[in-house]
Design a protein around this motif. Sequence first.
Motif, PDB file in Angstrom:
ATOM      1  N   PHE A 362       0.821  -1.240   0.087  1.00  0.00           N
ATOM      2  CA  PHE A 362      -0.153   0.099   0.174  1.00  0.00           C
ATOM      3  C   PHE A 362       0.977   1.252  -0.048  1.00  0.00           C
ATOM      4  CE2 PHE A 362      -2.397   3.313   2.429  1.00  0.00           C
ATOM      5  CZ  PHE A 362      -3.236   3.391   1.762  1.00  0.00           C
ATOM      6  N   ASP A 363       0.343   2.409  -0.904  1.00  0.00           N
ATOM      7  CA  ASP A 363       1.057   3.446  -0.860  1.00  0.00           C
ATOM      8  C   ASP A 363       0.090   4.673  -0.911  1.00  0.00           C
ATOM      9  OD1 ASP A 363       3.652   3.141  -1.275  1.00  0.00           O
ATOM     10  OD2 ASP A 363       3.528   2.617  -3.288  1.00  0.00           O
ATOM     11  N   VAL A 364       0.298   5.755  -0.404  1.00  0.00           N
ATOM     12  CA  VAL A 364      -0.628   6.854  -0.403  1.00  0.00           C
ATOM     13  C   VAL A 364       0.076   8.181  -0.839  1.00  0.00           C
ATOM     14  CG1 VAL A 364      -0.456   7.092   2.193  1.00  0.00           C
ATOM     15  CG2 VAL A 364      -2.176   8.023   1.195  1.00  0.00           C
ATOM     16  N   GLU A 365      -0.680   8.730  -1.516  1.00  0.00           N
ATOM     17  CA  GLU A 365       0.019  10.147  -1.582  1.00  0.00           C
ATOM     18  C   GLU A 365      -1.099  11.063  -1.700  1.00  0.00           C
ATOM     19  OE1 GLU A 365       2.525  12.047  -5.508  1.00  0.00           O
ATOM     20  OE2 GLU A 365       1.916   9.954  -5.634  1.00  0.00           O
ATOM     21  N   PHE A 366      -0.717  12.262  -0.802  1.00  0.00           N
ATOM     22  CA  PHE A 366      -1.532  13.511  -0.558  1.00  0.00           C
ATOM     23  C   PHE A 366      -1.371  14.575  -1.690  1.00  0.00           C
ATOM     24  CE2 PHE A 366      -0.567  11.531   3.568  1.00  0.00           C
ATOM     25  CZ  PHE A 366      -1.930  10.857   3.759  1.00  0.00           C
ATOM     26  N   VAL A 367      -2.436  15.032  -2.427  1.00  0.00           N
ATOM     27  CA  VAL A 367      -2.516  16.173  -3.254  1.00  0.00           C
ATOM     28  C   VAL A 367      -3.198  17.125  -2.815  1.00  0.00           C
ATOM     29  CG1 VAL A 367      -2.849  16.896  -5.622  1.00  0.00           C
ATOM     30  CG2 VAL A 367      -1.823  14.597  -4.969  1.00  0.00           C
ATOM     31  N   LEU A 368      -2.496  18.429  -2.443  1.00  0.00           N
ATOM     32  CA  LEU A 368      -3.580  19.621  -2.081  1.00  0.00           C
ATOM     33  C   LEU A 368      -3.719  20.796  -2.948  1.00  0.00           C
ATOM     34  CD1 LEU A 368      -1.972  19.907   1.394  1.00  0.00           C
ATOM     35  CD2 LEU A 368      -3.613  18.420   0.804  1.00  0.00           C
ATOM     36  N   SER A 369      -4.912  21.335  -3.000  1.00  0.00           N
ATOM     37  CA  SER A 369      -5.378  22.277  -3.809  1.00  0.00           C
ATOM     38  C   SER A 369      -4.876  23.684  -3.409  1.00  0.00           C
ATOM     39  CB  SER A 369      -6.445  22.354  -4.377  1.00  0.00           C
ATOM     40  OG  SER A 369      -7.424  22.219  -3.170  1.00  0.00           O
ATOM     41  N   ALA A 370      -4.845  23.896  -1.803  1.00  0.00           N
ATOM     42  CA  ALA A 370      -4.565  25.190  -1.325  1.00  0.00           C
ATOM     43  C   ALA A 370      -3.642  24.987  -0.084  1.00  0.00           C
ATOM     44  CB  ALA A 370      -6.061  25.779  -0.928  1.00  0.00           C
ATOM     45  N   PRO A 371      -2.460  24.474  -0.147  1.00  0.00           N
ATOM     46  CA  PRO A 371      -1.701  24.217   0.932  1.00  0.00           C
ATOM     47  C   PRO A 371      -0.839  25.786   1.613  1.00  0.00           C
ATOM     48  CG  PRO A 371      -0.524  23.272  -1.117  1.00  0.00           C
ATOM     49  CD  PRO A 371      -1.631  23.983  -1.439  1.00  0.00           C
ATOM     50  N   THR A 372      -0.409  25.090   2.635  1.00  0.00           N
ATOM     51  CA  THR A 372       0.303  26.406   3.319  1.00  0.00           C
ATOM     52  C   THR A 372       1.447  26.257   2.453  1.00  0.00           C
ATOM     53  OG1 THR A 372       0.999  25.076   4.929  1.00  0.00           O
ATOM     54  CG2 THR A 372      -0.751  26.507   5.487  1.00  0.00           C
TER      55      THR A 372
END
Length: 433
Positions: A362-372
């Motif tokens: 298992f792998d997870v990748e987080f993608v953010l649209s409005a990060p700091t």
Amino acid sequence: MEYHPGGEDELMRAAGSDGTDLFDQVHRWVNYESMLKECLIGRMAVKPTVPKDYHEEKKILNGMLPKSQVTDTLAKEGPISPSYDWFQTASLVTIVIYTKQKDLKLDSVIVDHQYDSFRAETIIKDYSYLIHIELSHEIQEDFSVRVIQNVGKIEIALKKKENTSWECLGRPLENHNSFVPKKDAGLYYRKCQLISKEDVTHDTKLFCLMLPPGTHLQVPTGQHVYLKLTITGTEIVKPYTPVSDSLLPEFKEPGFPDNRYIYFLIKIYPAGLFTPELDQLQIGDLVSVSSPEGSFKIPQELEDLFLLAAGTGFTPMVKILNYALINMSSLRKVKLMFFNKTEDDIIWRSQLEKLAFNDKRFDVEFVLSAPTSEWKGKKEHISPGLLSEFLKRSSDKSRVLICICGPTPFTEQGIRILHDLNFSKDEIHSFTA
Ligand code: FAD
Ligand code: NAP
């Protein structure tokens, strides 16, 4: 014959005839119902439907149609209607449903016993078979449901309140013994109690509801239910996807081991219609929960599973992830790409990271649209570039499934990209309204 204590001669005394009297003379006290129920696979009297234009009577052998004919009829008209029967011992009444389907699971049966109504709904493919009766006598609160998969039989064992003999099972209620397409059956609601409500992120909470004692209901992986509340005098329903209480054993609720609890991850929208009301509920308050709905079926023998989730679109992925990692021996790789606005919005981030650490598949990748500005990961929206890099098969011909869920425009855009990347319809499952 080999095992009968009285030997072959004794058994042969009853061969070819009704052996009831002989049996009763020798061992009247034996609980033969429990011994025989394993053997009962159906009633010979049930005839397959004969197609209207099928006149050649002489081809019908022993009341059965030639095999190819039966298959043709089934393919056109859906599954054969189930039937039911019942029997009793001094303390139990057992309702037996003969479905003639071999792939039934425990979550195909939903039982509700409330007040005078006893309902058992069996979902067979896209059809619903309902037993709905007012039982002739009182029963105890707890009952058991068993599915005997290899013969497609369901047994619901009810405990009598008093050990008297029942002359009949009860009185038929609305739609009793009906077999209709599931979409025409309507959704049945039962009142569940709010047991706990925990913050998961700044706006998302884990709600735990307890089913009433007379209910057997397990929501199949990838399906949702409707929650119903009365808001300013009007009944409002909204769909929600049950999750497991956690992704990891160490996060599990220790006190809540059985199937009586349903968990939901729900985002509260301050300006929303339903979720602020849900958020106002106190522990012990009641919420109506519908029977499950949805079409998702996890294919067997998967090798690569890709999950694309945005916001609370993560909810269907929870049980899929649990199911795949625990039950699919063929699985080589599971990857989740999880789209959110900011880091604070990521549901169960530490559990996901821990799961990825513990399970090499298992792998997870987080993608953010409005990060700091501190965010080191990907900052973007769903796009062809992002997906083509992410969706790498473990081998050229690996069996793959891609699940996608989130705000409707996100899901629609994702599906378009997946088609452009040459994934077939069968390889994509989208969760939509
Ligand atoms: P709504 O009243 O629908 O409002 C939502 C937001 O939109 C608010 O911010 C509101 O201000 C804004 N809004 C409303 N109307 C307008 C408008 N006309 N113009 C602009 N903005 C507007 N959600 C979960 O949290 N967890 C789940 O497990 C889950 N499962 C789902 C399963 C399915 C199959 C589907 C279809 C949805 C699921 N949802 C889930 C979403 C859920 O059903 C609700 O849509 C959600 O909880 C919002 O409900 P609400 O009534 O509180 O908000
Ligand atoms: P959100 O926080 O508003 O958005 C999550 C992420 O998706 C954000 O990064 C957001 O980017 C991005 N996004 C939103 N719209 C997009 C678009 N048009 N194109 C590309 N990216 C987009 O999400 P949410 O409030 O949790 O909402 C989740 C949604 O999932 C709800 O609509 C709910 O109904 C749905 N859902 C469906 C099911 C189902 O089974 N069908 C189950 C659960 C939830 P921005 O910062 O640009 O907005």
